[in-house]
Design a protein around this motif. Structure first.
Motif, PDB file in Angstrom:
ATOM      1  N   LEU A   1       0.853  -1.676  -0.208  1.00  0.00           N
ATOM      2  CA  LEU A   1      -0.060   0.202   0.337  1.00  0.00           C
ATOM      3  C   LEU A   1       0.756   1.319   0.411  1.00  0.00           C
ATOM      4  O   LEU A   1       0.512   2.369  -0.910  1.00  0.00           O
ATOM      5  N   VAL A   2       1.821   1.204   0.675  1.00  0.00           N
ATOM      6  CA  VAL A   2       2.852   2.430   0.927  1.00  0.00           C
ATOM      7  C   VAL A   2       3.231   2.585  -0.641  1.00  0.00           C
ATOM      8  O   VAL A   2       3.620   3.392  -0.493  1.00  0.00           O
ATOM      9  N   ARG A   3       3.730   1.889  -0.906  1.00  0.00           N
ATOM     10  CA  ARG A   3       4.259   1.471  -1.860  1.00  0.00           C
ATOM     11  C   ARG A   3       3.891   2.163  -3.100  1.00  0.00           C
ATOM     12  O   ARG A   3       4.064   2.959  -4.384  1.00  0.00           O
ATOM     13  N   GLU A   4       2.642   2.146  -3.559  1.00  0.00           N
ATOM     14  CA  GLU A   4       1.359   2.070  -4.432  1.00  0.00           C
ATOM     15  C   GLU A   4       1.429   3.821  -4.277  1.00  0.00           C
ATOM     16  O   GLU A   4       0.852   4.335  -5.153  1.00  0.00           O
ATOM     17  N   VAL A   5       0.970   3.757  -3.183  1.00  0.00           N
ATOM     18  CA  VAL A   5       0.219   5.372  -2.717  1.00  0.00           C
ATOM     19  C   VAL A   5       1.570   6.400  -2.932  1.00  0.00           C
ATOM     20  O   VAL A   5       1.443   7.818  -3.984  1.00  0.00           O
ATOM     21  N   ARG A   6       3.654   5.594  -3.203  1.00  0.00           N
ATOM     22  CA  ARG A   6       3.895   6.115  -3.399  1.00  0.00           C
ATOM     23  C   ARG A   6       4.092   7.089  -4.940  1.00  0.00           C
ATOM     24  O   ARG A   6       4.728   7.301  -5.230  1.00  0.00           O
ATOM     25  N   GLU A   7       4.185   5.778  -5.390  1.00  0.00           N
ATOM     26  CA  GLU A   7       4.158   6.033  -7.079  1.00  0.00           C
ATOM     27  C   GLU A   7       2.821   6.875  -7.993  1.00  0.00           C
ATOM     28  O   GLU A   7       3.039   7.851  -8.432  1.00  0.00           O
ATOM     29  N   ARG A   8       1.839   6.775  -6.701  1.00  0.00           N
ATOM     30  CA  ARG A   8       0.575   8.222  -7.149  1.00  0.00           C
ATOM     31  C   ARG A   8       0.883   9.318  -6.942  1.00  0.00           C
ATOM     32  O   ARG A   8       0.480  10.682  -7.405  1.00  0.00           O
ATOM     33  N   PHE A   9       1.482   9.528  -5.830  1.00  0.00           N
ATOM     34  CA  PHE A   9       1.940  10.698  -5.462  1.00  0.00           C
ATOM     35  C   PHE A   9       3.764  11.489  -6.260  1.00  0.00           C
ATOM     36  O   PHE A   9       3.858  12.591  -5.628  1.00  0.00           O
ATOM     37  N   GLN A  10       3.800  10.288  -7.075  1.00  0.00           N
ATOM     38  CA  GLN A  10       5.105  11.095  -7.418  1.00  0.00           C
ATOM     39  C   GLN A  10       5.106  12.398  -8.276  1.00  0.00           C
ATOM     40  O   GLN A  10       6.590  12.669  -8.280  1.00  0.00           O
ATOM     41  N   GLN A  11       4.044  12.321  -9.050  1.00  0.00           N
ATOM     42  CA  GLN A  11       4.474  13.850  -9.957  1.00  0.00           C
ATOM     43  C   GLN A  11       4.370  15.346  -8.245  1.00  0.00           C
ATOM     44  O   GLN A  11       5.061  16.006  -9.305  1.00  0.00           O
ATOM     45  N   ASP A  12       3.754  14.880  -7.455  1.00  0.00           N
ATOM     46  CA  ASP A  12       3.568  16.151  -6.250  1.00  0.00           C
ATOM     47  C   ASP A  12       5.306  16.121  -6.101  1.00  0.00           C
ATOM     48  O   ASP A  12       5.495  17.433  -5.490  1.00  0.00           O
ATOM     49  N   ILE A  13       5.171  15.104  -5.544  1.00  0.00           N
ATOM     50  CA  ILE A  13       6.949  14.901  -5.642  1.00  0.00           C
ATOM     51  C   ILE A  13       8.176  15.951  -6.384  1.00  0.00           C
ATOM     52  O   ILE A  13       8.027  16.551  -5.274  1.00  0.00           O
ATOM     53  N   THR A  14       7.883  15.725  -7.598  1.00  0.00           N
ATOM     54  CA  THR A  14       8.948  16.166  -8.662  1.00  0.00           C
ATOM     55  C   THR A  14       8.649  17.150  -8.377  1.00  0.00           C
ATOM     56  O   THR A  14       9.232  17.900  -8.313  1.00  0.00           O
ATOM     57  N   GLN A  15       6.766  18.120  -8.488  1.00  0.00           N
ATOM     58  CA  GLN A  15       6.932  19.524  -8.695  1.00  0.00           C
ATOM     59  C   GLN A  15       7.036  20.233  -7.744  1.00  0.00           C
ATOM     60  O   GLN A  15       7.500  21.307  -7.664  1.00  0.00           O
ATOM     61  N   ALA A  16       7.288  19.114  -6.181  1.00  0.00           N
ATOM     62  CA  ALA A  16       7.831  19.924  -5.258  1.00  0.00           C
ATOM     63  C   ALA A  16       9.472  19.929  -4.215  1.00  0.00           C
ATOM     64  O   ALA A  16       9.675  20.749  -3.939  1.00  0.00           O
ATOM     65  N   GLY A  17      10.191  19.155  -6.019  1.00  0.00           N
ATOM     66  CA  GLY A  17      11.748  19.737  -5.115  1.00  0.00           C
ATOM     67  C   GLY A  17      11.595  18.864  -4.713  1.00  0.00           C
ATOM     68  O   GLY A  17      12.750  18.792  -3.791  1.00  0.00           O
ATOM     69  N   SER A  18      11.163  17.487  -4.627  1.00  0.00           N
ATOM     70  CA  SER A  18      11.656  16.517  -3.147  1.00  0.00           C
ATOM     71  C   SER A  18      11.604  15.201  -3.930  1.00  0.00           C
ATOM     72  O   SER A  18      12.043  14.915  -4.912  1.00  0.00           O
ATOM     73  N   SER A  19      12.015  14.205  -3.094  1.00  0.00           N
ATOM     74  CA  SER A  19      12.409  13.392  -2.592  1.00  0.00           C
ATOM     75  C   SER A  19      11.669  12.685  -1.473  1.00  0.00           C
ATOM     76  O   SER A  19      11.944  12.857  -1.012  1.00  0.00           O
ATOM     77  N   VAL A  20      11.509  10.769  -2.092  1.00  0.00           N
ATOM     78  CA  VAL A  20      11.125  10.080  -1.357  1.00  0.00           C
ATOM     79  C   VAL A  20      11.235   8.857  -1.412  1.00  0.00           C
ATOM     80  O   VAL A  20      11.909   8.245  -2.036  1.00  0.00           O
TER      81      VAL A  20
END
Lengths: 547, 129
Positions: A397-416
């Protein structure tokens, strides 16, 4: 029998013995029925404050005191029985006189109940039984039975009224004696004025006449001042001190009550003291109760205004949050409409249309999530949040959610970065846990300032521990306490949006699974949220937790 | 933040507009809507990026500004703009869900969210032609 109990009995017996002897000091003859009976209020206050188990000490002390005055054994036992049974009966009746009798006498109803049961009821019963005992045993002063009863009644009732109420303020707990520093000077001034009054009116050398008796009532303005400014406890203290001074002066042949005959003098003094003290205490208790009620009303009003403000703030924030997905959705629709109008109804090219529809769908989904969040809060508050646990893998579940947020992560200039057990099996409500993971991860991205985010998940000893750590703006210590409450936001609303419901719902879901959630954060450094869940949910329904 | 050519359906003057908005979906949709009308659009995701853009890029005819943004919000942006004598003359129109909160600011217009496209284009045309 413990030493403590034995010690208490001894102390009470000693006090009762001393008060019996004191009462006889003010008797104008060798009669065994003194006009002044300080024992009455003392034993009643003790029984009300500490309990009926004190009765052996009361009985013993009274009996020994009477014997020391030369009373026959039969009379000593009768007086002892009356002065033991009376307070026990008074305490019993007060407990059953209605709900919530406050032995601190904080309310007018408490004072009136005490007055009716003890000052009038117990005193009447004790006076009647005492008069009959004197008559039957053939002892006591030569007076008619009714006079004897009246004599006894005045002594008992004044004892209950003056000493009883004073001692209840001493024994029954709370902080009735507390005075603000600003009033200490006033208290001393009033004490001095009272003393001067006693000296001038009661300790003078003037030949007493009936015209001077009203002078004694000149103390009432002072008493009113004390009652309104210093409260019931200090009023009772002043009343007791004043009463003792007046009784001593009158017994020693001084003051305006000398116009009365020897036998009647103390009776009239006690009647005067009864009016004086009863007026003062009733005024003090009534005023104090009213002040408390007004303070409670003011507090309730402040709480209601605060809740209303919180609600208004929430509505304002909710309106903003709901308008956010509506804005691109409406714009896309208007742009498409405009394009269609320009092209005479012909559809724009497929890629443009797909992009517009994708944006619109995403915004509708976002809107739906916001509405669901608000509905969740409503369900939680009404205790209607139900879990549907099923076997699932939390790592997946955690992996799936992380995948789903990839665009938001990239836009925020962050990494998970994920540090997860290969599998983390358990029995949980999948949709609700997804809400938890989404909320924690989206907060970390939103407040993370573009720094790396670490998510760890381990299972040990039957518990799954999920930790989300960011290096963002952090949370002030004061805000950490209220972070999980409804409508509370630790971030400045002028910089960050959000309903202030996410962490509240997250906590409710976690606790509904029998788990815990906590935060460790430092302002300017970052925050770490830790969720601990039993691998099999111990509770299936969510009862609303205190916010 | 590079200028991109739009796809105008009618010939229009190529004036530039700066959109300062933290919400990506709103920012991208505004950019699309304005480029379709023939305008050149630059974007920034917060007030600080917006000020940097104004100092580096060709001066826009209008700034469309959101209020609630991280790093530097709309109020702070307007304050910084007014303090800069070079940038102060640039007209600013607020695009916000909180219409009443923007009324104290010295801006040329307040456009409430969700945005009415016709109203938006009317304001843009007033300053950009």
């Amino acid at each position: 029998m413990t030493w403590r109990r034995g010690g208490a009995w001894f102390g009470v017996a000693l006090g009762a013995w001393a008060l019996v002897r004191l009462g006889f000091q003010f008797s104008s003859s060798s009669a065994l029925q003194p006009a002044f009976w300080p024992l009455a209020g003392f034993v009643q206050a003790l029984v009300l404050a500490w309990g009926a188990w004190l009765w052996p000490g009361i009985a013993l002390g009274t009996c020994l005191g009477m014997l020391a005055q030369g009373a026959p054994v039969g009379l000593a036992l009768a007086v002892s029985a009356i002065n033991t049974a009376g307070p026990l009966a008074g305490s019993f009746l007060l407990q059953r006189s209605g709900s919530g009798f406050d032995r601190r006498l904080r309310g007018v109803s408490d004072l009136l109940r005490y007055g009716a049961v003890c000052v009038l009821g117990v005193s009447s019963g004790s006076a009647v039984l005492g008069g009959l005992a004197f008559q039957w045993l053939g002892v006591g002063p030569p007076r008619p039975l009714l006079d004897s009863m009246l004599y006894g009644f005045v002594g008992y009732s004044l004892g209950h009224l003056i000493k009883g109420t004073f001692l209840l303020h001493c024994f029954a707990g709370g902080e009735p004696w507390r005075l603000p520093r600003s009033r200490w000077g006033e208290a001393w001034a009033l004490a001095l004025l009272s003393w001067l009054f006693v000296v001038v009116v009661f300790w003078n050398e003037f030949e007493p006449t009936l015209h001077q008796t009203p002078q004694a009532y000149g103390v009432f303005p002072l008493l009113t001042w004390v009652a309104l400014r210093l409260g019931p406890a200090w009023t009772s203290a002043l009343g007791l001190a004043f009463s003792l001074a007046v009784v001593v002066a009158s017994a020693q042949g001084s003051g305006p009550f000398l116009v009365y005959s020897d036998g009647a003098r103390l009776m009239f003094v006690q009647l005067y003291l009864g009016v004086f003290y009863g007026h003062g205490l009733l005024l003090a208790v009534g005023h104090s109760e009213r002040a408390r009620v007004l303070a409670q009303e003011a507090q309730s009003k402040r709480e209601a205004e605060s809740a209303l403000q919180l609600r208004n703030d929430f509505i304002s924030i909710a309106a903003h949050e709901l308008k956010t997905p509506l804005t691109p959705f409406k714009l896309q629709v208007q742009v498409l409409k405009r394009a269609l109008e320009r092209q005479g109804g012909a559809l724009p090219d497929g890629s443009r249309l797909l992009q517009a529809l994708a944006v619109s769908e995403a915004q509708v989904n976002r809107l739906a999530r916001l509405v669901d969040e608000m509905l969740d809060v409503s369900r939680i508050t009404e205790g209607k949040l139900r879990l549907n646990p099923e076997p699932m893998d939390l790592s997946l579940l955690v992996r799936e959610v992380r995948e789903r947020f990839q665009q938001d992560i990239t836009q925020a200039g962050s990494s998970v970065h994920l540090d997860l057990d290969l599998e983390c099996p358990g029995v949980w409500d999948r949709l609700r846990l997804e809400q938890v993971v989404v909320n924690l991860l989206s907060n970390a991205i939103k407040y993370g300032r573009g720094h790396p985010i670490l998510v760890t998940l381990n299972a040990r000893n039957g518990k799954a521990v999920l930790v989300v750590k960011d290096q963002g703006i952090g949370i002030k210590p004061l805000d950490q306490d209220r972070l999980f409450q409804r409508f509370e936001r630790a971030s400045p609303s002028a910089k960050f949006g959000g309903l202030g419901l996410g962490l509240y719902i997250t906590r409710q879901i976690v606790e509904a699974h029998g788990g815990t959630i906590c935060v460790d954060s430092q302002e300017g450094v970052g925050s770490t949220f830790a969720v601990e869940l039993p691998q099999v949910a111990s509770q299936l329904d969510a009862e609303p937790r205190s916010a | 933040m590079e200028p991109q050519t739009g796809v105008p359906s009618l010939p229009m003057p190529c004036a530039s507009i700066l959109v300062v908005e933290d919400e990506a979906s709103i920012r991208d949709t505004l950019k699309l809507a304005l480029e379709l009308e023939g305008y050149t659009v630059f974007t920034a995701s917060n007030g600080e990026e917006g000020l940097e853009a104004l100092r580096r890029l060709p001066r826009p005819c209008l700034v469309l500004l959101d209020l609630m943004m991280p790093v530097m919000n709309g109020w702070e942006f307007v304050e910084a703009l007014e303090a800069d004598t070079v940038l102060a003359p640039i007209p600013v129109a607020l695009v916000t869900a909180y219409g009443e909160r923007g009324q104290g600011l010295h801006t040329k217009a307040i456009i409430k969210k969700p945005i009415d496209l016709e109203l938006l284009l009317k304001v843009v045309k007033e300053f950009c032609g």
